[in-house]
Scaffold this active site. Structure first.
Site, PDB file in Angstrom:
ATOM      1  N   TYR A  93       0.867  -1.183   0.000  1.00  0.00           N
ATOM      2  CA  TYR A  93       0.000   0.000   0.000  1.00  0.00           C
ATOM      3  C   TYR A  93       0.904   1.234   0.000  1.00  0.00           C
ATOM      4  O   TYR A  93       1.978   1.217   0.621  1.00  0.00           O
ATOM      5  CB  TYR A  93      -0.876   0.035   1.257  1.00  0.00           C
ATOM      6  CG  TYR A  93      -1.722  -1.204   1.442  1.00  0.00           C
ATOM      7  CD1 TYR A  93      -2.927  -1.345   0.765  1.00  0.00           C
ATOM      8  CD2 TYR A  93      -1.313  -2.228   2.294  1.00  0.00           C
ATOM      9  CE1 TYR A  93      -3.709  -2.485   0.936  1.00  0.00           C
ATOM     10  CE2 TYR A  93      -2.082  -3.364   2.467  1.00  0.00           C
ATOM     11  CZ  TYR A  93      -3.280  -3.489   1.794  1.00  0.00           C
ATOM     12  OH  TYR A  93      -4.045  -4.606   1.962  1.00  0.00           O
ATOM     13  N   ARG A  96       2.386   2.621   3.562  1.00  0.00           N
ATOM     14  CA  ARG A  96       3.003   1.789   4.601  1.00  0.00           C
ATOM     15  C   ARG A  96       3.850   0.674   3.991  1.00  0.00           C
ATOM     16  O   ARG A  96       3.577   0.240   2.869  1.00  0.00           O
ATOM     17  CB  ARG A  96       1.940   1.228   5.554  1.00  0.00           C
ATOM     18  CG  ARG A  96       1.065   0.132   5.032  1.00  0.00           C
ATOM     19  CD  ARG A  96      -0.318   0.161   5.663  1.00  0.00           C
ATOM     20  NE  ARG A  96      -1.193   1.009   4.891  1.00  0.00           N
ATOM     21  CZ  ARG A  96      -2.466   0.696   4.560  1.00  0.00           C
ATOM     22  NH1 ARG A  96      -3.019  -0.400   5.020  1.00  0.00           N
ATOM     23  NH2 ARG A  96      -3.180   1.490   3.813  1.00  0.00           N
ATOM     24  N   CYS A 105      11.352 -16.863  15.096  1.00  0.00           N
ATOM     25  CA  CYS A 105      10.230 -16.678  16.025  1.00  0.00           C
ATOM     26  C   CYS A 105      10.549 -17.400  17.333  1.00  0.00           C
ATOM     27  O   CYS A 105      11.388 -18.299  17.361  1.00  0.00           O
ATOM     28  CB  CYS A 105       8.946 -17.266  15.462  1.00  0.00           C
ATOM     29  SG  CYS A 105       8.471 -16.572  13.880  1.00  0.00           S
ATOM     30  N   CYS A 109       4.203 -21.644  14.723  1.00  0.00           N
ATOM     31  CA  CYS A 109       2.782 -21.971  14.757  1.00  0.00           C
ATOM     32  C   CYS A 109       2.467 -22.890  13.584  1.00  0.00           C
ATOM     33  O   CYS A 109       2.939 -22.662  12.464  1.00  0.00           O
ATOM     34  CB  CYS A 109       1.962 -20.690  14.665  1.00  0.00           C
ATOM     35  SG  CYS A 109       2.521 -19.426  15.840  1.00  0.00           S
ATOM     36  N   ARG A 114       3.597 -17.715   6.922  1.00  0.00           N
ATOM     37  CA  ARG A 114       4.976 -17.555   6.437  1.00  0.00           C
ATOM     38  C   ARG A 114       5.804 -18.787   6.793  1.00  0.00           C
ATOM     39  O   ARG A 114       7.019 -18.709   6.939  1.00  0.00           O
ATOM     40  CB  ARG A 114       5.615 -16.296   7.030  1.00  0.00           C
ATOM     41  CG  ARG A 114       4.954 -15.018   6.568  1.00  0.00           C
ATOM     42  CD  ARG A 114       5.811 -13.775   6.830  1.00  0.00           C
ATOM     43  NE  ARG A 114       5.164 -12.605   6.274  1.00  0.00           N
ATOM     44  CZ  ARG A 114       4.690 -11.583   7.005  1.00  0.00           C
ATOM     45  NH1 ARG A 114       4.819 -11.600   8.311  1.00  0.00           N
ATOM     46  NH2 ARG A 114       4.104 -10.562   6.416  1.00  0.00           N
ATOM     47  N   ASP A 272      -5.177 -18.374   6.181  1.00  0.00           N
ATOM     48  CA  ASP A 272      -4.597 -18.292   4.837  1.00  0.00           C
ATOM     49  C   ASP A 272      -4.368 -19.676   4.227  1.00  0.00           C
ATOM     50  O   ASP A 272      -4.457 -20.697   4.906  1.00  0.00           O
ATOM     51  CB  ASP A 272      -3.263 -17.534   4.892  1.00  0.00           C
ATOM     52  CG  ASP A 272      -3.474 -16.080   5.249  1.00  0.00           C
ATOM     53  OD1 ASP A 272      -4.253 -15.416   4.549  1.00  0.00           O
ATOM     54  OD2 ASP A 272      -2.874 -15.616   6.233  1.00  0.00           O
ATOM     55  N   ASP A 309      -7.018 -11.913   3.679  1.00  0.00           N
ATOM     56  CA  ASP A 309      -5.912 -11.478   2.842  1.00  0.00           C
ATOM     57  C   ASP A 309      -6.114 -12.154   1.495  1.00  0.00           C
ATOM     58  O   ASP A 309      -5.992 -13.384   1.395  1.00  0.00           O
ATOM     59  CB  ASP A 309      -4.574 -11.925   3.457  1.00  0.00           C
ATOM     60  CG  ASP A 309      -3.787 -10.752   3.977  1.00  0.00           C
ATOM     61  OD1 ASP A 309      -3.611  -9.798   3.210  1.00  0.00           O
ATOM     62  OD2 ASP A 309      -3.353 -10.809   5.142  1.00  0.00           O
ATOM     63  N   LYS A 316      -5.965  -6.791   1.906  1.00  0.00           N
ATOM     64  CA  LYS A 316      -6.794  -7.352   2.979  1.00  0.00           C
ATOM     65  C   LYS A 316      -8.140  -6.643   2.943  1.00  0.00           C
ATOM     66  O   LYS A 316      -8.174  -5.417   2.844  1.00  0.00           O
ATOM     67  CB  LYS A 316      -6.062  -7.056   4.287  1.00  0.00           C
ATOM     68  CG  LYS A 316      -6.561  -7.777   5.486  1.00  0.00           C
ATOM     69  CD  LYS A 316      -5.757  -7.344   6.700  1.00  0.00           C
ATOM     70  CE  LYS A 316      -4.330  -7.818   6.654  1.00  0.00           C
ATOM     71  NZ  LYS A 316      -3.352  -6.766   6.844  1.00  0.00           N
TER      72      LYS A 316
HETATM   73  S1  SF4 Z   1       2.443 -17.080  13.062  1.00  0.00           S
HETATM   74 FE1  SF4 Z   1       4.362 -17.499  11.942  1.00  0.00          FE
HETATM   75  S2  SF4 Z   1       5.507 -15.594  12.031  1.00  0.00           S
HETATM   76 FE2  SF4 Z   1       3.961 -15.496  13.650  1.00  0.00          FE
HETATM   77  S3  SF4 Z   1       4.963 -16.318  15.501  1.00  0.00           S
HETATM   78 FE3  SF4 Z   1       3.885 -18.027  14.528  1.00  0.00          FE
HETATM   79  S4  SF4 Z   1       5.454 -18.974  13.237  1.00  0.00           S
HETATM   80 FE4  SF4 Z   1       6.203 -16.919  13.724  1.00  0.00          FE
END
Ligand code: SF4
Length: 349
Positions: A93, A96, A105, A109, A114, A272, A309, A316
């Site tokens: 955009y 930003r 991280c 997750c 990503r 996603d 998204d 988004k």
């Molecule tokens: S969602 Fe993805 S980028 Fe965010 S903390 Fe969890 S593993 Fe890391």
């Protein structure tokens, strides 16, 4: 009920999960295959919380379902790479940019959008960071810089302080926003030094990623309180996840807990199209039904916007539910209880 032994370190191996009783020993071989594809890490607080909450465990403990690829899965679901003028920067955009300051991280997750890139190389190399800052400096339209990753708050307070200072020296940067799971999953990182680093710029916002109230341990609540007490505005982002928070009760509990902690629920993301995360996805109709039910139960302060998204990097957008429909020369409006009403713009026939 027997208290779980206190976990004091992160776990990063399937063997560690077996030892914790979070997975069965007979499942270890297949989970090793998952862990080769997608990184594995639970911090001590999430390791502890996962032992007592299926909703927390499902977010961080790998399953064989992750080996299932579906035809619609994407490598780069939200199109970060499509809009990268220099490495480490997404400029989707005009006003930003997203600065990917690290790929590391504190937790990995299982639904991460990503997940194909996180954990690879640590923080952005200095020459690439310099080039990204240079791009921001010579692009006056950039009003907001969003620090993300990975998770930007895995960087040391010293590194964050240096980055915030550099961004603060760019007159057209009006807002710095950090997206992070750290206050929840590694609350010990929210130190006085880190808070002081954030406070260097007059408008630093922290968007906390959290998906279930069981993640909000006493230590996480204290960390969020430290940030709020220091005057750092707090928002939250959550992902709608099947088997984690896809009930009215789970979302209500989460959003009420966040508002009590002075964290404004900001976005509820439709999950996603990340590879191997199909088992987490609900349908959009299910998400809309949840949001419609929540509107009848929660005040507007507690309600995030349900967003998608658009795959391919097209941005988004809010995805409802729709309360307003064209009806002849007026409107048909649905109230929070599902009742239908007619509305005419005053003065219009
Ligand atoms: S969602 Fe993805 S980028 Fe965010 S903390 Fe969890 S593993 Fe890391």
């Amino acid at each position: 009920m027997t208290a779980l032994p206190r976990r004091r370190a992160a776990v990063q191996t399937v063997a560690g999960l077996v030892a914790d009783g979070l997975v069965q020993a007979e499942d270890a071989p297949v989970l090793e295959r998952v862990a080769q594809d997608f990184r594995l890490r639970l911090t001590a607080p999430m390791r502890q919380a996962a032992g007592g909450s299926a909703a927390v465990a499902r977010q961080f403990v790998p399953t064989a379902e992750e080996l299932v690829s579906r035809p619609d899965d994407l490598f780069d679901p939200i199109g970060d790479d499509v809009h990268a003028p220099v490495p480490g920067l997404t400029h989707r955009y005009p006003d930003r940019v997203i600065l990917h300051v690290t790929k590391t991280c504190e937790v990995y997750c299982r639904f991460c959008f990503r997940r194909e890139t996180v954990g690879d190389t640590g923080h952005l190399p200095q020459d690439q960071l310099d080039a990204a800052l240079d791009y921001i400096r010579r692009t006056p339209a950039i009003w907001e810089v969003i620090l993300t990753g990975g998770d930007p708050l895995v960087l040391s307070a010293r590194r964050i302080a240096a980055l915030v200072a550099q961004l603060s020296a760019i007159a057209h940067v009006g807002v710095i926003r950090l997206h992070t799971r750290v206050p929840v999953v590694a609350p010990e990182r929210i130190t006085d030094d880190l808070v002081a680093a954030l406070r260097q710029h007059p408008s630093v916002w922290v968007v906390v990623h959290t998906n279930h109230a069981d993640e909000l341990t006493p230590e996480a609540r204290d960390a969020l309180t430290r940030l709020a007490d220091a005057g750092v505005p707090l928002l939250s982002q959550s992902v709608l996840l099947r088997g984690v928070n896809d009930t009215v009760e789970a979302l209500e509990h989460l959003f009420r807990a966040l508002i009590r902690l002075r964290v404004k629920p900001y976005y509820l993301h439709h999950c996603d199209l990340a590879r191997g995360a199909g088992h987490f996805r609900t349908t959009i109709a299910e998400g809309q039904a949840l949001m419609a039910a929540l509107r009848g139960r929660l005040s507007g302060t507690c309600l995030p916007t349900y967003v998608l998204d658009i795959p391919g990097g097209h941005g988004k957008v809010p995805i409802g539910p729709d309360h307003l429909h064209r009806d002849g020369d007026g409107w048909r409006v649905t109230d929070p209880n599902g009742g239908q009403h007619r509305y005419h713009d005053p003065g219009q026939s």
